[in-house]
Design an enzyme around this catalytic site. Structure first.
Site, mmCIF file in Angstrom:
data_model
loop_
_atom_site.group_PDB
_atom_site.id
_atom_site.type_symbol
_atom_site.label_atom_id
_atom_site.label_comp_id
_atom_site.label_asym_id
_atom_site.label_seq_id
_atom_site.Cartn_x
_atom_site.Cartn_y
_atom_site.Cartn_z
ATOM 1 N N ASN A 119 -14.094 4.594 -3.074
ATOM 2 C CA ASN A 119 -15.239 5.039 -3.867
ATOM 3 C C ASN A 119 -16.410 5.148 -2.902
ATOM 4 O O ASN A 119 -17.027 4.140 -2.539
ATOM 5 C CB ASN A 119 -15.506 4.015 -4.980
ATOM 6 C CG ASN A 119 -16.637 4.442 -5.891
ATOM 7 O OD1 ASN A 119 -17.348 5.413 -5.611
ATOM 8 N ND2 ASN A 119 -16.825 3.725 -6.973
ATOM 9 N N ARG B 7 -12.382 8.419 -5.795
ATOM 10 C CA ARG B 7 -13.199 8.647 -6.971
ATOM 11 C C ARG B 7 -14.127 9.821 -6.660
ATOM 12 O O ARG B 7 -14.858 9.796 -5.662
ATOM 13 C CB ARG B 7 -14.041 7.418 -7.278
ATOM 14 C CG ARG B 7 -14.937 7.682 -8.445
ATOM 15 C CD ARG B 7 -15.996 6.639 -8.587
ATOM 16 N NE ARG B 7 -16.771 6.932 -9.780
ATOM 17 C CZ ARG B 7 -18.039 6.598 -9.923
ATOM 18 N NH1 ARG B 7 -18.671 5.951 -8.970
ATOM 19 N NH2 ARG B 7 -18.672 6.901 -11.022
ATOM 20 N N HIS C 134 -17.866 8.543 -16.663
ATOM 21 C CA HIS C 134 -17.133 7.288 -16.900
ATOM 22 C C HIS C 134 -15.737 7.564 -17.462
ATOM 23 O O HIS C 134 -15.147 6.707 -18.126
ATOM 24 C CB HIS C 134 -17.857 6.371 -17.924
ATOM 25 C CG HIS C 134 -19.128 5.765 -17.440
ATOM 26 N ND1 HIS C 134 -20.219 5.566 -18.268
ATOM 27 C CD2 HIS C 134 -19.501 5.289 -16.223
ATOM 28 C CE1 HIS C 134 -21.203 5.008 -17.586
ATOM 29 N NE2 HIS C 134 -20.799 4.833 -16.339
ATOM 30 N N ARG D 185 -31.887 4.587 -16.726
ATOM 31 C CA ARG D 185 -31.924 5.971 -17.237
ATOM 32 C C ARG D 185 -32.178 5.947 -18.742
ATOM 33 O O ARG D 185 -31.726 5.036 -19.432
ATOM 34 C CB ARG D 185 -30.583 6.670 -16.949
ATOM 35 C CG ARG D 185 -30.391 7.015 -15.506
ATOM 36 C CD ARG D 185 -28.977 7.508 -15.236
ATOM 37 N NE ARG D 185 -28.188 6.492 -14.565
ATOM 38 C CZ ARG D 185 -26.857 6.436 -14.573
ATOM 39 N NH1 ARG D 185 -26.151 7.326 -15.231
ATOM 40 N NH2 ARG D 185 -26.226 5.474 -13.938
ATOM 41 N N GLU E 143 -11.547 0.539 -13.106
ATOM 42 C CA GLU E 143 -11.517 1.937 -12.683
ATOM 43 C C GLU E 143 -10.663 2.126 -11.428
ATOM 44 O O GLU E 143 -9.974 3.128 -11.280
ATOM 45 C CB GLU E 143 -12.951 2.441 -12.462
ATOM 46 C CG GLU E 143 -13.668 2.629 -13.797
ATOM 47 C CD GLU E 143 -15.172 2.751 -13.680
ATOM 48 O OE1 GLU E 143 -15.836 1.696 -13.508
ATOM 49 O OE2 GLU E 143 -15.682 3.870 -13.748
#
Ligand code: ADP
Length: 407
Positions: free
Chosen positions: A12, A97, A187, A248, A391
């Site tokens: 990642n 990823r 996601h 956010r 993940e």
């Protein structure tokens, strides 16, 4: 399907960091995980954790770029007394990823040509903060592990099943046809993993499973899942919309952007910074770590109380929307840092939802566990699940599935 033995490295790559995990299949055992931070800065930090023998190797050293970072990972994996790989060829695949796959990449993809990499590069305008680093990860992995297959796993791919009336925005058509302006959702790897794991846990066929998955980490998003497929999700063109997040804002009236530019004379970089880094819980309370905000909430601090109320309210609003979208909901699934660990937030979300058939068991909800578990009362029509997301494992799973299928 036969599962042959192989090692898969999951990468990642961020703009100044590289996270990794080495898995052994078919056992799905994690051999090593690690993180290199501050790439490009005078002093970088390496943390390499050994899962079999326990212990970790910590290094402080200059890591000039991602290639040097990955060469260092290869050294740690292959050489010295803590090596877990004898021969680089044992690493048959690197699963990467990649944040944005646009409309072109709706499934795990073998990156085996320059043309494919170019197609990926063309999508960087959709995720300028993330995709360039992800692509660098693929480029350097090709050099450092030339015999391994490079596989890209996209955060957006799980949501490519959204129908057009969901993913389109009501703005002039050309913005979609010429610039790809539409909702993609993010996601996806996490939503897919917790959905499959939830179905497995409940013993139901994943292709018949309807669920609302709620990923609450620093970034937060929700997905409506029908028959195992994503049919609506709260994030859109970028990971800015939907739920209130650490920094956010989630949904807000887009004319705010005009106001920031025209009236407050902010330029695009300042607006970008305000919306991506200074909004959400951080904008409301000054910090983005939910644990701290909950402490302040329990000390009766008004700002923290309002922020938590807004955070929970937004999630509940999406539950209502997705219950209508789905018609039948088998389970609501909580995951990621907040979803897995905060009984308080889960209770806030599930309270007074009997109208939907949701009845939380507060005792089960507050039990301490790191496992997949049910937290609803016996007569709740909808199952309430906490599913720890993973993940990296899902990226490894998808990489293995792809390689096995093309063998
Ligand atoms: P990321 O999106 O960076 O992977 P995580 O999934 O690790 O993030 O989630 C980070 C968030 O989880 C932080 O806001 C953190 O405060 C929150 N969190 C972690 N543990 C708890 C807890 N016990 N209670 C409340 N929030 C928690």
């Amino acid at each position: 399907m036969t599962h042959t033995s192989m090692k898969i490295l999951v990468l990642n790559a961020g703009s100044s960091s590289l996270k990794y995990q080495l898995f052994e299949f078919p056992e799905k055992k994690v051999l090593v995980s690690g993180l290199i931070e501050k790439i490009g800065e005078p002093i970088g930090r390496v943390k390499h954790m050994l899962h079999e023998s326990g212990g970790a190797i910590i290094q402080e050293m200059a890591v000039s770029d991602h290639q040097v970072a990955l060469e260092n990972i290869a050294l740690l994996l292959l050489e010295g007394e803590k090596a877990v790989v004898k021969n680089p060829e044992e690493i048959q695949a690197v699963g990467h990823r990649v944040v944005h796959g646009g409309e072109k990449f709706s499934a795990p993809t073998l990156i085996d040509s320059e043309e494919m990499l170019n197609d990926l590069r063309k999508l960087s305008y959709l995720a300028p903060l993330h995709n360039p680093a992800n692509i660098t990860g693929i480029e350097v992995a090709k050099k450092v592990f030339p015999n391994a297959r490079q596989v890209a796993i996209f955060d957006t791919a799980f949501h490519q099943t959204l129908p057009d009336y969901v993913y389109r925005y009501a703005v002039p058509n050309e913005l979609y046809t010429e610039h790809g302006f539409r909702a993609y959702g993010f996601h996806g790897t996490s939503h897919q993993y917790v959905t499959r794991e939830g179905a497995r846990f409940l013993g139901v066929d994943p292709t018949q499973f309807n669920a609302i998955s709620i990923h609450l980490g620093n970034g937060c998003s929700m997905t409506a899942i029908q028959n195992g497929k994503s049919i609506d999700t709260s994030m859109g063109l970028t990971p800015l919309g939907g739920l209130i997040m650490g920094s956010r804002p989630g949904d807000f009236d887009p004319s705010l952007i005009l106001f920031l530019g025209k009236t407050l004379k902010m330029d695009f970089d300042q607006i970008d910074d305000l919306l991506n880094k200074k909004s959400g819980l951080k904008g409301l309370t000054g910090e983005n770590d939910l644990r701290e905000i909950l402490n302040r909430y329990h000390n009766n601090e008004a700002q923290a109380q309002l922020a938590i109320q807004m955070y929970i309210y937004r999630i509940r609003k999406y539950i209502g929307a997705y219950a209508v979208v789905l018609g039948r909901v088998d389970a609501v699934i909580f995951t990621a840092g907040v979803g897995e660990n905060s009984a308080f937030i889960r209770e806030g979300v599930c309270t007074d939802l009997e109208i939907l058939g949701i009845k939380l068991d507060t005792k089960l909800n507050s039990a301490d566990s790191k496992e997949t578990r049910e937290i609803q009362q016996a007569d709740s029509l909808i199952k309430l699940l906490v599913v720890p997301t993973n993940e990296e494992l899902e990226i490894a799973n998808e990489t293995e599935r792809l390689l096995t299928s093309i063998r």
